[in-house]
Design a protein around this motif. Sequence first.
Motif, PDB file in Angstrom:
ATOM      1  N   GLY A   7       0.822  -1.209   0.000  1.00  0.00           N
ATOM      2  CA  GLY A   7       0.000   0.000   0.000  1.00  0.00           C
ATOM      3  C   GLY A   7       0.855   1.258   0.000  1.00  0.00           C
ATOM      4  O   GLY A   7       2.087   1.198   0.072  1.00  0.00           O
ATOM      5  N   GLY A   8       0.176   2.387  -0.060  1.00  0.00           N
ATOM      6  CA  GLY A   8       0.842   3.685  -0.144  1.00  0.00           C
ATOM      7  C   GLY A   8       1.859   3.925   0.964  1.00  0.00           C
ATOM      8  O   GLY A   8       2.931   4.490   0.729  1.00  0.00           O
ATOM      9  N   ALA A   9       1.534   3.482   2.187  1.00  0.00           N
ATOM     10  CA  ALA A   9       2.423   3.743   3.316  1.00  0.00           C
ATOM     11  C   ALA A   9       3.742   2.972   3.182  1.00  0.00           C
ATOM     12  O   ALA A   9       4.776   3.397   3.705  1.00  0.00           O
ATOM     13  CB  ALA A   9       1.729   3.351   4.621  1.00  0.00           C
ATOM     14  N   VAL A  36       1.317  -2.433  -6.452  1.00  0.00           N
ATOM     15  CA  VAL A  36       1.746  -1.314  -5.607  1.00  0.00           C
ATOM     16  C   VAL A  36       0.757  -0.149  -5.761  1.00  0.00           C
ATOM     17  O   VAL A  36       0.251   0.111  -6.849  1.00  0.00           O
ATOM     18  CB  VAL A  36       3.178  -0.867  -5.990  1.00  0.00           C
ATOM     19  N   SER A  37       0.507   0.520  -4.643  1.00  0.00           N
ATOM     20  CA  SER A  37      -0.341   1.727  -4.660  1.00  0.00           C
ATOM     21  C   SER A  37       0.509   2.960  -4.916  1.00  0.00           C
ATOM     22  O   SER A  37       1.728   2.891  -4.940  1.00  0.00           O
ATOM     23  CB  SER A  37      -1.017   1.932  -3.309  1.00  0.00           C
ATOM     24  N   ALA A  38      -0.165   4.075  -5.012  1.00  0.00           N
ATOM     25  CA  ALA A  38       0.537   5.356  -5.132  1.00  0.00           C
ATOM     26  C   ALA A  38       1.242   5.668  -3.813  1.00  0.00           C
ATOM     27  O   ALA A  38       0.793   5.254  -2.745  1.00  0.00           O
ATOM     28  CB  ALA A  38      -0.465   6.450  -5.460  1.00  0.00           C
ATOM     29  N   ARG A 200     -11.608   4.322  -4.329  1.00  0.00           N
ATOM     30  CA  ARG A 200     -10.514   4.577  -3.386  1.00  0.00           C
ATOM     31  C   ARG A 200     -10.147   3.306  -2.626  1.00  0.00           C
ATOM     32  O   ARG A 200     -11.004   2.504  -2.291  1.00  0.00           O
ATOM     33  CB  ARG A 200     -10.894   5.691  -2.392  1.00  0.00           C
ATOM     34  N   GLU A 201      -8.877   3.154  -2.401  1.00  0.00           N
ATOM     35  CA  GLU A 201      -8.312   1.990  -1.698  1.00  0.00           C
ATOM     36  C   GLU A 201      -8.498   0.700  -2.508  1.00  0.00           C
ATOM     37  O   GLU A 201      -8.479  -0.406  -1.961  1.00  0.00           O
ATOM     38  CB  GLU A 201      -8.926   1.818  -0.296  1.00  0.00           C
ATOM     39  N   GLY A 202      -8.647   0.857  -3.816  1.00  0.00           N
ATOM     40  CA  GLY A 202      -8.957  -0.303  -4.659  1.00  0.00           C
ATOM     41  C   GLY A 202      -7.787  -1.212  -4.991  1.00  0.00           C
ATOM     42  O   GLY A 202      -7.969  -2.234  -5.667  1.00  0.00           O
TER      43      GLY A 202
HETATM   44 MG    MG Z   1      -3.810   3.185  -0.009  1.00  0.00          MG
END
Ligand code: MG
Length: 418
Positions: A7-9, A36-38, A200-202
């Motif tokens: 995830g983003g974090a 991978v997320s942004a 969002r959070e997809g």
């Molecule tokens: Mg995220």
Amino acid sequence: MKIFKFGGASVNSVDRIKSMADIVDQYAADNLVIIVSAMGKTTNALEKVAESFYNNKLEESIGLFNTIKQQHITTAKYLLVTKLTACLEQLNQFFTEVEWLLHDKPVRQYDYYYDQIVSVGELMSTCIVSHYLNERKIANEWLDVRDLLRTDNNFRDAGIDWQITAEKVLQSVQKKNHSIYITQGFIGSTDENESTTLGREGSDYTAAIFANILDAESLTIWKDVEGVMNADPKTYKDAQLISELSFNEVIEMAYYGAQVIHPKTIKPLQNKGIALNVKCFLDATLPGTVIQAKAVKELPPIIVYKEHQAIIHLFSKDFSFVGEEPMATLYKLLSNLKLKPNLIQTGAINVQLCLDDKPDRLEALAFSANELFDVSIEKGLTLLTIRHYTKELFEELTKDKQIVLQQMTGETVQALIK
Ligand code: MG
Ligand code: ASP
């Protein structure tokens, strides 16, 4: 084949990307698809770009986008040496995609532009991660998920075309050891090559789609927490880790507001019996949580809150609730407006529905329902759900609170709180 989702974090800084690479390195002999997320809060920042663009604030949108660009360039420069030039070239292509668009006047719907702009977050993050892994000799192939994940054009909440997506994924991903792929969560594309997003959070959902199509042995979602907790540690001091959970349990938790996993993630995994691991990227040696089909006995109470709830009271004007028709009409209205009640209570002459407070839709519901019922709406409520509750815990959590609606079954208690 294993699927990982970061995830983003987990890619939020140079150090985090380095530790992510350490984790991947341990599995480098495997066959991996890594979603991978942004980076960090990039998606939020890109939403602001889309908003100001749509409000015809050209300079503001370019300014905001420049900041995002610089952050990514800086991260790439700190991380990369030999692959820096190649990475910056690829990043530039993504920047150009957005900048072209920003220089036009908006003529289509907002959601379309939102997706064209916001989707670049995942393209940029995966570009940097992929180059960095390659530089560290963790050989991997970067895939533009928009070439694989085909969706309809329901922008911002796009639906997957499973058949085309499966064909493309199976063509592009080889199932053999030492083969690692990096691709984007959250985004896809229509048959006209327009970018779309899945909500969002997809990214969790994207990972589950890949797991399903590739018949993966497992999906691991790497998070900044130890695993799935029975409550949010920020609001409940005795929160504890749950080491094993069933799909049913998790879907209930997610549905009623737990920020654990995107609710759409479970079905593709459940359908193929693929285990879902939630692990901590800050310490990969921790066991985390395993989620699978089989029911787990003796769970602790699980506490979740869902905010932005509204209650709508419907009183029948002529005592007609006794018949079946009004209920059927009500459900038809709900389905037309794509509204799903979180809680329903029926009586002889009234019905109460607890719903997510979606802008305009509740008003539309009230307006249509008004022909049959007397309608009133109350907003700004929170829905508390406790699974495997004890009476004491329920009392503790609702002490001094005004309860608008309450329901208890053997396993679950829910209270709508003011
Ligand atoms: Mg995220
Ligand atoms: N980057 C997207 C978001 O922040 C998708 C995701 O993180 O799953 O919503």
